[in-house]
Design an enzyme around this catalytic site. Structure first.
Site, PDB file in Angstrom:
ATOM      1  N   CYS A 301       0.808  -1.233   0.000  1.00 55.57           N
ATOM      2  CA  CYS A 301       0.000   0.000   0.000  1.00 55.57           C
ATOM      3  C   CYS A 301       0.838   1.278   0.000  1.00 55.57           C
ATOM      4  CB  CYS A 301      -0.981  -0.014   1.163  1.00 55.57           C
ATOM      5  SG  CYS A 301      -0.220   0.048   2.812  1.00 55.57           S
ATOM      6  N   HIS A 349      -2.525   1.170   6.829  1.00 53.80           N
ATOM      7  CA  HIS A 349      -2.928   1.075   5.426  1.00 53.80           C
ATOM      8  C   HIS A 349      -3.173   2.469   4.859  1.00 53.80           C
ATOM      9  CE1 HIS A 349      -4.343  -0.920   1.836  1.00 53.80           C
ATOM     10  NE2 HIS A 349      -5.442  -0.195   1.838  1.00 53.80           N
ATOM     11  N   HIS A 361      -5.822   1.644  -4.382  1.00 48.13           N
ATOM     12  CA  HIS A 361      -4.922   1.150  -3.345  1.00 48.13           C
ATOM     13  C   HIS A 361      -4.499  -0.283  -3.639  1.00 48.13           C
ATOM     14  CE1 HIS A 361      -8.075  -1.002  -0.576  1.00 48.13           C
ATOM     15  NE2 HIS A 361      -8.486  -0.995  -1.818  1.00 48.13           N
TER      16      HIS A 361
END
Length: 389
Positions: A301, A349, A361
């Site tokens: 990420c 994240h 993402h």
């Protein structure tokens, strides 16, 4: 912790009355059956699909947190390795200079011996822990020429500097070894979490997998509805702001826009950079999530957001924990394309906002870079929104 009761084999008392052993055995059986009924499920009993889904999500979340720890440690290891290499190069160069100075001093000592001026112990001189003490004790300094004295001073200085650099290199090597050990631990932690998640999923039947997919689909639909709501709210707010600006301009003339030029220029600059970052991110859609990866074939990420903004000339740090501190934090209601959306209390994240409540993402292991609602895990897991440039 379960309670443990001590039962009497010969009898017990109920309201002060002792009962026969047979009655006691019967009561004991009833009590044991009751305990068994209230006990935790056996190891053979399977968790529900909902429990599996939550457990798998938790494991992936933990794996992402461990991945960010791995990323931070790997970056630290690289920095420490560079420092160690630099120190070792410096030590090597200083050692060479020290050897040259030592040879020159040996030549001076030999010359003194041949002329009879003095007969210093060359071996003692060159191996002395403190050459300055040696020279002072033998009073040799008073008989050296100015050029020889400079050579002696250089030797003493270089020896002290080399000793210091060797100590620094040794300490840096020890630090690097410790960091490398932490890196291996972080890597093992990620692998362990992922293996546990895969093991849970592998035990599901076809029917259970279908039910799990239905749960995920329902969550996705709810997330998409939330994204649409956010888009509508932002559109309504923007329309209202435009109408207010138009009314003000009608009332005050062209001067109504005076004072907003700087803000408009800033917005325009950010939009231009964000467009570049988003164009890059869109080109990565479909590439696999690989923990620790920064491209070009795969990403995690924070590796994706770092690479995307780099194309716009903005250098983001490697981890989510550092990226969240770069730029300006803005409320969710003011989110713009290009902003970074961070998730979970541990900020493990991150995604790149594209507009209309959606982001690009790298979701998790086993998945691919994709466009998805920022509410994919519910609004409660959104930590913050940061505008990086």
């Amino acid at each position: 912790m379960a309670s443990h009761r001590k039962w009497s084999p010969t009898g017990t008392r109920i309201a002060g009355i002792r009962t026969p052993a047979l009655a006691t055995a019967a009561l004991t059986s009833v009590a044991l059956l009751s305990q068994t009924a209230n006990a935790a499920p056996s190891a053979d009993s399977k968790p529900s699909i909902e429990e599996v889904e939550k457990k798998v999500d938790d494991l992936y979340h933990q794996a992402e947190a461990a991945t960010e720890k791995y990323n931070a440690t790997r970056e630290k290891t690289a920095q420490q390795r560079k420092r160690v290499d630099s120190l070792l190069d410096d030590v090597a160069q200083r050692t060479e200079k020290l050897n040259t100075a030592r040879d020159e001093l040996g030549s001076f000592a030999a010359a003194q011996y041949r002329t009879g001026a003095s007969a210093p112990d060359t071996a003692t001189l060159l191996l002395a822990d403190n050459p300055q003490d040696y020279f002072d004790q033998t009073q040799l300094m008073s008989r050296l020429t100015s050029r020889q004295k400079v050579a002696v001073d250089d030797y003493i200085t270089e020896q002290a500097a080399t000793t210091k650099k060797r100590a620094e290199a040794s300490q840096s090597l020890q630090t690097l070894t410790t960091t490398q050990s932490a890196l291996r631990t972080s890597k093992a932690d990620v692998q362990r979490k992922l293996a546990e998640a895969r093991d849970l999923l592998s035990k599901l039947t076809a029917e259970e997998k279908a039910r799990l997919a239905a749960i995920e689909k329902k969550k996705q639909e709810a997330a998409d509805r939330k994204a649409a709501e956010l888009a509508q709210q932002q559109a309504a707010a923007e329309k209202k702001a435009q109408e207010a600006a138009a009314r003000q301009q009608t009332t005050t003339g062209t001067t109504a826009t005076t004072g907003t030029t700087g803000s408009s220029a800033t917005d325009s600059s950010y939009t231009a950079k964000a467009d570049k970052a988003l164009a890059f991110a869109r080109a990565q859609v479909g590439k696999p999530y690989v923990w620790g990866a920064t491209g070009p074939g795969s990403y995690d990420c924070s590796g994706l957001t770092q690479a995307a903004w780099k194309t716009a000339g903005v250098d983001l740090p490697r981890t989510t924990w550092d990226q969240v501190n770069v730029g300006t934090t803005v409320p969710l209601s003011d989110i713009k394309p290009g902003d970074l959306v961070f998730f979970y209390d541990d900020i493990s994240h991150v995604g790149l906002y594209v507009g209309n409540g959606m982001m690009i993402h790298a979701p998790k292991p086993g998945a691919y870079v994709r466009e998805e609602s920022i509410f994919y895990g519910g609004e409660s897991i959104i930590h913050s929104v940061v505008r990086p440039a």
